[in-house]
Motif scaffolding. Structure first.
Motif, PDB file in Angstrom:
ATOM      1  N   GLN A 190       0.825  -1.210   0.000  1.00 22.47           N
ATOM      2  CA  GLN A 190       0.000   0.000   0.000  1.00 22.47           C
ATOM      3  C   GLN A 190       0.861   1.262   0.000  1.00 22.47           C
ATOM      4  O   GLN A 190       0.588   2.218  -0.745  1.00 22.47           O
ATOM      5  CB  GLN A 190      -0.932  -0.004   1.210  1.00 22.47           C
ATOM      6  N   LEU A 191       1.889   1.282   0.813  1.00 21.25           N
ATOM      7  CA  LEU A 191       2.736   2.472   0.887  1.00 21.25           C
ATOM      8  C   LEU A 191       3.501   2.692  -0.414  1.00 21.25           C
ATOM      9  O   LEU A 191       3.665   3.840  -0.864  1.00 21.25           O
ATOM     10  CB  LEU A 191       3.704   2.356   2.067  1.00 21.25           C
ATOM     11  N   GLU A 192       3.964   1.628  -1.039  1.00 24.95           N
ATOM     12  CA  GLU A 192       4.644   1.765  -2.328  1.00 24.95           C
ATOM     13  C   GLU A 192       3.674   2.278  -3.401  1.00 24.95           C
ATOM     14  O   GLU A 192       4.039   3.117  -4.236  1.00 24.95           O
ATOM     15  CB  GLU A 192       5.252   0.425  -2.734  1.00 24.95           C
ATOM     16  N   TYR A 193       2.439   1.783  -3.365  1.00 25.98           N
ATOM     17  CA  TYR A 193       1.410   2.260  -4.305  1.00 25.98           C
ATOM     18  C   TYR A 193       1.128   3.741  -4.068  1.00 25.98           C
ATOM     19  O   TYR A 193       0.994   4.524  -5.014  1.00 25.98           O
ATOM     20  CB  TYR A 193       0.133   1.441  -4.121  1.00 25.98           C
ATOM     21  N   LEU A 194       1.058   4.141  -2.799  1.00 25.82           N
ATOM     22  CA  LEU A 194       0.817   5.536  -2.444  1.00 25.82           C
ATOM     23  C   LEU A 194       1.951   6.423  -2.948  1.00 25.82           C
ATOM     24  O   LEU A 194       1.717   7.507  -3.497  1.00 25.82           O
ATOM     25  CB  LEU A 194       0.669   5.664  -0.929  1.00 25.82           C
ATOM     26  N   ALA A 195       3.193   5.961  -2.768  1.00 25.20           N
ATOM     27  CA  ALA A 195       4.348   6.738  -3.230  1.00 25.20           C
ATOM     28  C   ALA A 195       4.325   6.893  -4.745  1.00 25.20           C
ATOM     29  O   ALA A 195       4.604   7.976  -5.281  1.00 25.20           O
ATOM     30  CB  ALA A 195       5.640   6.066  -2.788  1.00 25.20           C
ATOM     31  N   ASP A 196       3.996   5.829  -5.455  1.00 26.61           N
ATOM     32  CA  ASP A 196       3.900   5.900  -6.921  1.00 26.61           C
ATOM     33  C   ASP A 196       2.800   6.863  -7.349  1.00 26.61           C
ATOM     34  O   ASP A 196       2.983   7.674  -8.263  1.00 26.61           O
ATOM     35  CB  ASP A 196       3.625   4.512  -7.508  1.00 26.61           C
ATOM     36  N   ALA A 197       1.645   6.782  -6.675  1.00 22.75           N
ATOM     37  CA  ALA A 197       0.513   7.656  -7.022  1.00 22.75           C
ATOM     38  C   ALA A 197       0.860   9.117  -6.803  1.00 22.75           C
ATOM     39  O   ALA A 197       0.373   9.999  -7.524  1.00 22.75           O
ATOM     40  CB  ALA A 197      -0.711   7.267  -6.194  1.00 22.75           C
ATOM     41  N   SER A 198       1.727   9.395  -5.832  1.00 24.01           N
ATOM     42  CA  SER A 198       2.077  10.785  -5.522  1.00 24.01           C
ATOM     43  C   SER A 198       2.847  11.455  -6.656  1.00 24.01           C
ATOM     44  O   SER A 198       2.987  12.680  -6.670  1.00 24.01           O
ATOM     45  CB  SER A 198       2.899  10.843  -4.229  1.00 24.01           C
ATOM     46  N   VAL A 207       2.212  14.785   3.969  1.00 23.76           N
ATOM     47  CA  VAL A 207       2.095  14.052   5.232  1.00 23.76           C
ATOM     48  C   VAL A 207       2.122  15.028   6.400  1.00 23.76           C
ATOM     49  O   VAL A 207       2.954  15.948   6.436  1.00 23.76           O
ATOM     50  CB  VAL A 207       3.223  13.022   5.373  1.00 23.76           C
ATOM     51  N   VAL A 208       1.216  14.821   7.344  1.00 23.58           N
ATOM     52  CA  VAL A 208       1.243  15.561   8.604  1.00 23.58           C
ATOM     53  C   VAL A 208       2.033  14.707   9.586  1.00 23.58           C
ATOM     54  O   VAL A 208       1.543  13.663  10.049  1.00 23.58           O
ATOM     55  CB  VAL A 208      -0.169  15.824   9.144  1.00 23.58           C
ATOM     56  N   PRO A 209       3.267  15.075   9.909  1.00 24.35           N
ATOM     57  CA  PRO A 209       4.101  14.231  10.775  1.00 24.35           C
ATOM     58  C   PRO A 209       3.673  14.315  12.235  1.00 24.35           C
ATOM     59  O   PRO A 209       3.014  15.272  12.658  1.00 24.35           O
ATOM     60  CB  PRO A 209       5.498  14.821  10.577  1.00 24.35           C
ATOM     61  N   PHE A 210       4.037  13.287  12.992  1.00 25.64           N
ATOM     62  CA  PHE A 210       3.754  13.309  14.429  1.00 25.64           C
ATOM     63  C   PHE A 210       4.310  14.577  15.068  1.00 25.64           C
ATOM     64  O   PHE A 210       3.716  15.141  15.991  1.00 25.64           O
ATOM     65  CB  PHE A 210       4.376  12.087  15.109  1.00 25.64           C
ATOM     66  N   SER A 211       5.453  15.043  14.559  1.00 30.47           N
ATOM     67  CA  SER A 211       6.105  16.213  15.153  1.00 30.47           C
ATOM     68  C   SER A 211       5.304  17.495  14.990  1.00 30.47           C
ATOM     69  O   SER A 211       5.570  18.482  15.667  1.00 30.47           O
ATOM     70  CB  SER A 211       7.493  16.410  14.526  1.00 30.47           C
ATOM     71  N   ALA A 212       4.286  17.471  14.110  1.00 25.57           N
ATOM     72  CA  ALA A 212       3.452  18.671  13.922  1.00 25.57           C
ATOM     73  C   ALA A 212       2.590  18.949  15.141  1.00 25.57           C
ATOM     74  O   ALA A 212       2.102  20.064  15.332  1.00 25.57           O
ATOM     75  CB  ALA A 212       2.568  18.511  12.687  1.00 25.57           C
ATOM     76  N   THR A 267       4.184  18.164   5.351  1.00 25.99           N
ATOM     77  CA  THR A 267       5.443  18.214   4.619  1.00 25.99           C
ATOM     78  C   THR A 267       5.198  18.646   3.175  1.00 25.99           C
ATOM     79  O   THR A 267       4.073  18.615   2.672  1.00 25.99           O
ATOM     80  CB  THR A 267       6.086  16.820   4.577  1.00 25.99           C
ATOM     81  N   GLN A 268       6.261  19.004   2.496  1.00 33.37           N
ATOM     82  CA  GLN A 268       6.199  19.212   1.056  1.00 33.37           C
ATOM     83  C   GLN A 268       6.052  17.850   0.362  1.00 33.37           C
ATOM     84  O   GLN A 268       6.408  16.814   0.940  1.00 33.37           O
ATOM     85  CB  GLN A 268       7.460  19.923   0.563  1.00 33.37           C
ATOM     86  N   PRO A 269       5.525  17.823  -0.863  1.00 31.91           N
ATOM     87  CA  PRO A 269       5.281  16.539  -1.550  1.00 31.91           C
ATOM     88  C   PRO A 269       6.508  15.627  -1.635  1.00 31.91           C
ATOM     89  O   PRO A 269       6.397  14.416  -1.403  1.00 31.91           O
ATOM     90  CB  PRO A 269       4.790  16.968  -2.937  1.00 31.91           C
ATOM     91  N   LYS A 270       7.694  16.172  -1.955  1.00 34.53           N
ATOM     92  CA  LYS A 270       8.885  15.312  -2.064  1.00 34.53           C
ATOM     93  C   LYS A 270       9.243  14.710  -0.715  1.00 34.53           C
ATOM     94  O   LYS A 270       9.589  13.517  -0.613  1.00 34.53           O
ATOM     95  CB  LYS A 270      10.072  16.100  -2.615  1.00 34.53           C
ATOM     96  N   GLU A 271       9.160  15.517   0.335  1.00 34.12           N
ATOM     97  CA  GLU A 271       9.439  15.005   1.679  1.00 34.12           C
ATOM     98  C   GLU A 271       8.431  13.930   2.060  1.00 34.12           C
ATOM     99  O   GLU A 271       8.780  12.940   2.719  1.00 34.12           O
ATOM    100  CB  GLU A 271       9.379  16.136   2.695  1.00 34.12           C
ATOM    101  N   ALA A 272       7.189  14.127   1.638  1.00 33.21           N
ATOM    102  CA  ALA A 272       6.147  13.148   1.935  1.00 33.21           C
ATOM    103  C   ALA A 272       6.470  11.806   1.288  1.00 33.21           C
ATOM    104  O   ALA A 272       6.384  10.750   1.926  1.00 33.21           O
ATOM    105  CB  ALA A 272       4.796  13.652   1.447  1.00 33.21           C
TER     106      ALA A 272
END
Length: 283
Positions: A190-198, A207-212, A267-272
Motif C-alpha cells: 500500500q505504501l509503495e502504491y501511495l508513493a507511486d501515485a504521488s 504528510v502531517v508528521p507526528f512532530s506537527a 510536509t512538502q510533496p517530495k518530503e512526503a
C-alpha cells in the motif's frame, strides 16, 4: 411525470440552491409560485429535488429572482442538464446511499482535497488494503457485501485516470502510514502504491508528521470537493454513523480554513514521498 421517490444528493443540492436563490430574493413559496405562474406544490417539490428541472427553467427562476451571479446560474443550469446516470447507480439498493453520494461528488468535482488520520485515502487504496479495512466492519460483512464494497471502492479510483481528472490533494497523517492493516506485506504494498501515485501530475500527497503536534481535525476523515463555482462546493465527512454532506457557507469557510491549517503543518510533496518509502522499508 411522478416525483422522484429518492433524489440523489446532487439533485437535492440543485433544489436547495434554487430555494436559497428564492430566499435571497425575499420571496416565500407562494410569492414565487405567483411570479413564475406555477403551482406552489411544484415549487416545493422542485426545491426538495423530487421534481427535475431543465436548464432553461433554472434560468427562468434566476431571472424571476433577479440573481446577478451569471457564473453561479450557469453552473446550476449545467447541473440541471445532466441526464446520464453514473456507474454508481448500479449499486443503488445494495450499498448505503452515502457511498453513492460520495462517488457522484468525486465524479463532478473540479478539485478534491482530503484529510485522513487513520487510513490511506480511499482513492489511493490497493484492493488488498481496502479488503483488510472492510474486514474490521462491525457487524461483519458477508462475502457478497464485501465484494460489493471492494468493487465500488476500486471503481472510484477511475476518476484519477480520466482525460480531465480533478486535481487531488491528499493530506495524510503519519499515523495512517504506520497502521499495519493486513500485516507487513499488505502495508508495504500500500505504501509503495501511495508513493507511486504521488508522482501523478494530478495528485499531490502531503504528510502531517507526528512532530506537527495538535491540529484542528480530530479523527474524522474530511473531503472538500470544489465545484465550478465556490458557492457549490461541498464538504463530506466520513463518520462512524455514515457519510455527512455539508454545503452551508459557514461550513465551507470553516473547513477550508481547517484544511489550510493542516496543509501548513504538512510536509512538502517530495518530503512526503521520502517519508512514505522510509516507513515502507522500516516495517
Amino acid at each position: 411525470m411522478p416525483p422522484r421517490s429518492a433524489p440523489t444528493a446532487r439533485q437535492r443540492r440543485l433544489g436547495a440552491e434554487l430555494r436559497k436563490m428564492r430566499e435571497r430574493a425575499g420571496l416565500n413559496g407562494g410569492e414565487a409560485a405567483a411570479l413564475l405562474d406555477m403551482d406552489r406544490t411544484r415549487i416545493s417539490n422542485t426545491e426538495s429535488g423530487r421534481f427535475g428541472v431543465s436548464a432553461e427553467r433554472v434560468r427562468t427562476f434566476a431571472r424571476a429572482y433577479a440573481c446577478p451571479d451569471r457564473e453561479y446560474v450557469d453552473a446550476l443550469a449545467t447541473m440541471a442538464d445532466e441526464r446520464v446516470k453514473g456507474w454508481w447507480e448500479e449499486y443503488r439498493g445494495t450499498l448505503p446511499p452515502g457511498w453513492l453520494d460520495l462517488a457522484e461528488l468525486e465524479h463532478h468535482a473540479k478539485a478534491l482535497r482530503s484529510m485522513q488520520v487513520t487510513h490511506i485515502p480511499g482513492l489511493l487504496q490497493t484492493e488488498e488494503y481496502a479488503r483488510t479495512v472492510f474486514a474490521t466492519t462491525v457487524p461483519e460483512l458477508s462475502p457478497v457485501e464485501l465484494r460489493r464494497r471492494l468493487s465500488h471502492r476500486m471503481r472510484r479510483r477511475d476518476i484519477l485516470d480520466r482525460e480531465d481528472p480533478p486535481h487531488c490533494t491528499f493530506l495524510v497523517h503519519e499515523a495512517a502510514l504506520r497502521m499495519q492493516f493486513g500485516g507487513r506485506r499488505v502495508t508495504q504494498g500500500q505504501l509503495e502504491y501511495l508513493a507511486d501515485a504521488s508522482e501523478r501530475d494530478n495528485v499531490t500527497v502531503r504528510v502531517v508528521p507526528f512532530s506537527a503536534g495538535a491540529f484542528p481535525i480530530w479523527g474524522i476523515s474530511t473531503l472538500y470537493a470544489s465545484a465550478a463555482v465556490s458557492a457549490l462546493d461541498t464538504v463530506q465527512l466520513d463518520t462512524g454513523y455514515g457519510s455527512v454532506l455539508l454545503d452551508a457557507d459557514v461550513h465551507l469557510r470553516n473547513h477550508r480554513a481547517i484544511l489550510d491549517r493542516v496543509q501548513e503543518l504538512s510536509t512538502q510533496p517530495k518530503e512526503a514521498r521520502d517519508l512514505i518509502l522510509q516507513i515502507a522499508r522500516s516495517i
